[in-house]
Design an enzyme around this catalytic site. Structure first.
Site, PDB file in Angstrom:
ATOM      1  N   ALA A 229       0.838  -1.200   0.000  1.00  0.00           N
ATOM      2  CA  ALA A 229       0.000   0.000   0.000  1.00  0.00           C
ATOM      3  C   ALA A 229       0.867   1.242   0.000  1.00  0.00           C
ATOM      4  O   ALA A 229       2.016   1.217   0.465  1.00  0.00           O
ATOM      5  CB  ALA A 229      -0.931   0.006   1.215  1.00  0.00           C
ATOM      6  N   ASP A 255     -10.863  -4.512   4.838  1.00  0.00           N
ATOM      7  CA  ASP A 255     -11.429  -3.919   6.050  1.00  0.00           C
ATOM      8  C   ASP A 255     -10.473  -4.073   7.224  1.00  0.00           C
ATOM      9  O   ASP A 255     -10.353  -3.168   8.053  1.00  0.00           O
ATOM     10  CB  ASP A 255     -12.773  -4.566   6.360  1.00  0.00           C
ATOM     11  CG  ASP A 255     -13.745  -4.451   5.199  1.00  0.00           C
ATOM     12  OD1 ASP A 255     -13.864  -3.331   4.651  1.00  0.00           O
ATOM     13  OD2 ASP A 255     -14.354  -5.461   4.827  1.00  0.00           O
TER      14      ASP A 255
END
Length: 313
Positions: A229, A255
């Site tokens: 990320a 999530d």
């Protein structure tokens, strides 16, 4: 004070290890993007509140019981006696690829309304430090979408940090529909979380990250799946690779990532430390079965630093 407020639909989840058409045993649990984030944050020691609607039925009681047991605040959750709790079916189809089927049309969760959010921003202990919303809730109908709009507006007025996870579900709505609903929210969003292929939902620009930053979003965090990320903010771009773990079940990993990211933010951690925690919680989700069952406590965050196959004694 509530650390993180989130809202959405949580469903009874049936998981089959083989194609559903073949029958056989299934496991019963609960699943919902926003409640997974809430559980992840609660396990990491934060005060998380979930607002949603369940039916006055046994699946609804399972959801309420599970979230209460995980330490999630359900003070403002509501039971609707006239609508059933939604269902979600997971089936393992090829390798680690799962197929998902929803049964949520007309569900209690789809009856979430703007009025359900009023008390979250008034009274003692209000407002929350962070509001977390997703595109999934917006896709459930006009009532849930107005609930998100109301929450975002109230949060912005109260100085609450607002996080939007695009979480685009093609079985719920098209990219065009998602864009029409989510783009008007951007002026009130502080933190956007999206996968590489979801950025186009929020902008048509050739450089979507720059466009979102120019629109006022303070930080854009892009998930690259197995590639890790990257955070884009005034501090520049910071990348963290994914943790290397055996892939058991990828459902819920995004999530779990958000739970770790918001946990680091609440702790006042620097960008690189927030991303480290996010990719770690995401890895726990990938390496265990279920949406939320394998999420770590704060004390367990270091478990992945041990060599594979070892025992912690």
């Amino acid at each position: 004070m509530t650390d993180v407020l989130t809202l959405g639909e949580t469903m009874a989840a049936f998981r089959a290890s083989a194609p559903l058409r073949l029958g056989g045993p299934v496991q019963l649990s609960v699943a919902g993007a926003e409640s997974t984030v809430a559980i992840g944050l609660a396990r990491l020691g934060h005060r998380a509140r979930w607002i949603g609607v369940t039916g006055a039925d046994e699946p609804g009681e399972l959801i309420r019981r599970t979230l209460r047991a995980e330490g999630v605040d359900l003070t403002l959750a509501r039971v609707d006696p006239d609508a059933p709790t939604g269902l979600i079916l997971f089936e393992s189809r090829v390798g680690d690829i799962s197929r998902v089927t929803y049964h949520r049309t007309g569900s209690a969760g789809s009856r979430l309304a703007a009025s359900d959010l009023t008390a979250a921003f008034t009274g003692a202990g209000a407002p929350p430090r962070v509001l977390h919303v997703t595109g999934i809730t917006c896709a459930l109908g006009s009532g849930p979408y107005e609930a998100v709009r109301t929450a975002v507006t109230r949060a912005r007025a109260a100085g609450t940090l607002v996080c939007l996870d695009v979480n685009h579900r093609r079985r719920l709505w098209s990219s065009t529909e998602a864009a029409a609903a989510l783009r008007p929210l951007l002026p009130s969003i502080d933190l956007v979380v999206a996968s590489d292929d979801e950025l186009g939902v929020l902008t048509d620009a050739a450089d979507p990250v720059r466009a979102l930053r120019d629109a006022g979003v303070r930080e854009v965090v892009v998930k690259h799946g197995a590639g890790g990320a990257t955070s884009h903010s005034d501090l520049g771009s910071v990348h963290r690779p994914a943790r290397q773990v055996p892939v058991v079940d990828t459902v819920g990993a995004g999530d779990a990532f958000v739970a770790g990211l918001l946990s680091g933010l609440l702790d006042g951690a620097e960008v690189d430390a927030r991303l480290d925690r996010a990719v770690t919680t995401g890895a726990f989700a990938v390496a265990t079965q279920g949406d939320w069952e394998g999420l770590p406590t704060r004390a367990e965050l270091a478990l992945l630093d041990h060599a594979p196959g070892g025992a912690v004694r």
